[in-house]
Design a protein around this motif. Sequence first.
Motif, PDB file in Angstrom:
ATOM      1  N   GLU A   1       0.839  -1.205   0.000  1.00 15.03           N
ATOM      2  CA  GLU A   1       0.000   0.000   0.000  1.00 15.03           C
ATOM      3  C   GLU A   1       0.870   1.250   0.000  1.00 15.03           C
ATOM      4  O   GLU A   1       1.840   1.357   0.747  1.00 15.03           O
ATOM      5  CB  GLU A   1      -0.898  -0.014   1.236  1.00 15.03           C
ATOM      6  CG  GLU A   1      -1.922   1.105   1.254  1.00 15.03           C
ATOM      7  CD  GLU A   1      -2.847   1.022   2.460  1.00 15.03           C
ATOM      8  OE1 GLU A   1      -3.664   1.949   2.636  1.00 15.03           O
ATOM      9  OE2 GLU A   1      -2.754   0.038   3.211  1.00 15.03           O
TER      10      GLU A   1
ATOM     11  N   PHE B   1       2.163   5.019   0.631  1.00 22.07           N
ATOM     12  CA  PHE B   1       2.138   5.937   1.776  1.00 22.07           C
ATOM     13  C   PHE B   1       2.528   7.302   1.243  1.00 22.07           C
ATOM     14  O   PHE B   1       3.664   7.535   0.854  1.00 22.07           O
ATOM     15  CB  PHE B   1       3.144   5.484   2.841  1.00 22.07           C
ATOM     16  CG  PHE B   1       2.975   6.173   4.185  1.00 22.07           C
ATOM     17  CD1 PHE B   1       2.964   7.555   4.296  1.00 22.07           C
ATOM     18  CD2 PHE B   1       2.824   5.419   5.333  1.00 22.07           C
ATOM     19  CE1 PHE B   1       2.810   8.181   5.516  1.00 22.07           C
ATOM     20  CE2 PHE B   1       2.683   6.037   6.580  1.00 22.07           C
ATOM     21  CZ  PHE B   1       2.663   7.409   6.658  1.00 22.07           C
TER      22      PHE B   1
ATOM     23  N   LEU C   1      -1.030  10.572   5.458  1.00 19.56           N
ATOM     24  CA  LEU C   1      -1.963   9.750   6.208  1.00 19.56           C
ATOM     25  C   LEU C   1      -2.250  10.402   7.556  1.00 19.56           C
ATOM     26  O   LEU C   1      -1.339  10.857   8.242  1.00 19.56           O
ATOM     27  CB  LEU C   1      -1.374   8.355   6.424  1.00 19.56           C
ATOM     28  CG  LEU C   1      -2.241   7.342   7.179  1.00 19.56           C
ATOM     29  CD1 LEU C   1      -3.496   7.006   6.384  1.00 19.56           C
ATOM     30  CD2 LEU C   1      -1.436   6.067   7.455  1.00 19.56           C
TER      31      LEU C   1
ATOM     32  N   ARG D   1      -3.090   4.515  13.875  1.00 16.98           N
ATOM     33  CA  ARG D   1      -2.261   4.241  12.697  1.00 16.98           C
ATOM     34  C   ARG D   1      -0.779   4.424  12.990  1.00 16.98           C
ATOM     35  O   ARG D   1       0.054   3.997  12.184  1.00 16.98           O
ATOM     36  CB  ARG D   1      -2.673   5.169  11.545  1.00 16.98           C
ATOM     37  CG  ARG D   1      -4.095   4.956  11.058  1.00 16.98           C
ATOM     38  CD  ARG D   1      -4.263   3.580  10.428  1.00 16.98           C
ATOM     39  NE  ARG D   1      -5.660   3.302  10.101  1.00 16.98           N
ATOM     40  CZ  ARG D   1      -6.479   2.625  10.870  1.00 16.98           C
ATOM     41  NH1 ARG D   1      -6.055   2.133  12.037  1.00 16.98           N
ATOM     42  NH2 ARG D   1      -7.723   2.399  10.523  1.00 16.98           N
TER      43      ARG D   1
ATOM     44  N   LEU E   1       1.103  -4.167  10.344  1.00 21.38           N
ATOM     45  CA  LEU E   1       0.404  -3.695   9.154  1.00 21.38           C
ATOM     46  C   LEU E   1      -1.023  -4.224   9.100  1.00 21.38           C
ATOM     47  O   LEU E   1      -1.944  -3.500   8.721  1.00 21.38           O
ATOM     48  CB  LEU E   1       1.185  -4.099   7.903  1.00 21.38           C
ATOM     49  CG  LEU E   1       2.557  -3.414   7.753  1.00 21.38           C
ATOM     50  CD1 LEU E   1       3.361  -4.068   6.636  1.00 21.38           C
ATOM     51  CD2 LEU E   1       2.392  -1.926   7.479  1.00 21.38           C
TER      52      LEU E   1
ATOM     53  N   GLY F   1      -3.209  -2.245  11.228  1.00 17.31           N
ATOM     54  CA  GLY F   1      -3.448  -0.897  10.720  1.00 17.31           C
ATOM     55  C   GLY F   1      -2.362   0.092  11.055  1.00 17.31           C
ATOM     56  O   GLY F   1      -2.464   1.269  10.682  1.00 17.31           O
TER      57      GLY F   1
ATOM     58  N   ARG G   1       0.837   2.033  10.458  1.00 13.30           N
ATOM     59  CA  ARG G   1       1.589   2.339   9.235  1.00 13.30           C
ATOM     60  C   ARG G   1       2.931   3.004   9.512  1.00 13.30           C
ATOM     61  O   ARG G   1       3.791   3.042   8.617  1.00 13.30           O
ATOM     62  CB  ARG G   1       0.772   3.261   8.319  1.00 13.30           C
ATOM     63  CG  ARG G   1      -0.506   2.657   7.773  1.00 13.30           C
ATOM     64  CD  ARG G   1      -0.267   1.426   6.896  1.00 13.30           C
ATOM     65  NE  ARG G   1       0.773   1.631   5.914  1.00 13.30           N
ATOM     66  CZ  ARG G   1       0.612   2.257   4.731  1.00 13.30           C
ATOM     67  NH1 ARG G   1      -0.580   2.752   4.432  1.00 13.30           N
ATOM     68  NH2 ARG G   1       1.615   2.376   3.886  1.00 13.30           N
ATOM     69  N   ALA G   2       3.118   3.576  10.696  1.00  8.70           N
ATOM     70  CA  ALA G   2       4.382   4.265  10.989  1.00  8.70           C
ATOM     71  C   ALA G   2       4.645   4.253  12.485  1.00  8.70           C
ATOM     72  O   ALA G   2       3.717   4.258  13.294  1.00  8.70           O
ATOM     73  CB  ALA G   2       4.354   5.697  10.469  1.00  8.70           C
TER      74      ALA G   2
ATOM     75  N   GLY H   1       6.951  -2.059   4.031  1.00  8.56           N
ATOM     76  CA  GLY H   1       6.177  -0.832   3.937  1.00  8.56           C
ATOM     77  C   GLY H   1       5.737  -0.238   5.246  1.00  8.56           C
ATOM     78  O   GLY H   1       4.785   0.554   5.284  1.00  8.56           O
ATOM     79  N   LEU H   2       6.409  -0.601   6.346  1.00  6.10           N
ATOM     80  CA  LEU H   2       6.141   0.035   7.636  1.00  6.10           C
ATOM     81  C   LEU H   2       7.159   1.154   7.820  1.00  6.10           C
ATOM     82  O   LEU H   2       8.357   0.904   7.878  1.00  6.10           O
ATOM     83  CB  LEU H   2       6.255  -0.995   8.770  1.00  6.10           C
ATOM     84  CG  LEU H   2       6.069  -0.475  10.197  1.00  6.10           C
ATOM     85  CD1 LEU H   2       4.641   0.048  10.400  1.00  6.10           C
ATOM     86  CD2 LEU H   2       6.386  -1.561  11.217  1.00  6.10           C
TER      87      LEU H   2
ATOM     88  N   LEU I   1       8.104   3.609  -0.652  1.00  9.32           N
ATOM     89  CA  LEU I   1       6.856   3.737   0.099  1.00  9.32           C
ATOM     90  C   LEU I   1       5.838   4.579  -0.662  1.00  9.32           C
ATOM     91  O   LEU I   1       4.648   4.247  -0.704  1.00  9.32           O
ATOM     92  CB  LEU I   1       7.136   4.370   1.460  1.00  9.32           C
ATOM     93  CG  LEU I   1       7.584   3.423   2.573  1.00  9.32           C
ATOM     94  CD1 LEU I   1       8.160   4.216   3.740  1.00  9.32           C
ATOM     95  CD2 LEU I   1       6.411   2.574   3.054  1.00  9.32           C
TER      96      LEU I   1
END
Length: 205
Positions: free
Chosen positions: A2, A4, A7, A69, A91, A94, A96-97, A115-116, A168
């Motif tokens: 996904e 980024f 967000l 998130r 992930l 949910g 993401r960072a 992708g984290l 990303l």
Amino acid sequence: MERFLRLSGGVAAMPGANIDTDVIMPKAFLKGIDRSGLADGLFHDLRFDAAGARRNDFILNRPGMTDTRFLLAGPNFGCGSSREHAVWGMLQYGIRAIAGTSFGAIFSDNAANNGLLLLTLPGSDIALLSDMLDDGAGQWTIDLEQERIEIADRIIRFDVDPAARQALMLGLDRIGETLTHAAHIRAFEQAYFASNPWLAGPAGG
């Protein structure tokens, strides 16, 4: 993977030092042959007691935390074993960072591969972000293109490795990133075998 770009969502503070991958994803959730169900395992022993009841005092179990998130982590977050399931569970849940002062080396590699987004910030910025939360919770916007965290009327800048940032933003994992160079790889392969035909085998390939 996904993409980024920008967000917004909830942030939860987990300021304890040395939260390792055994805590993030207990070994009981490593038995499956695929990645399914790992969101249930995330911080399982912190979220639930031995009888399976929810621990209401754990930050992710509080009311209003379903849109979390982002995490604001303590030092050396993600240390310990190499289990990639820890990142997969993040992930799936949910997340993401994660922002912190330092991260486990293998956890950092696994995060980059999946992708984290990990943001390594000075202690002063982490302290400021923590002070702006309400009992460890709040709302952030992370703008990866502008490389900044927006919270209330404040902006915290960060730097991300350009290659990781590009991947990303494009939603490319390591395989996807490699495939963007497919034409160059094929051209090299053809030229290499033309110069070394004996390597191509008796049938010429």
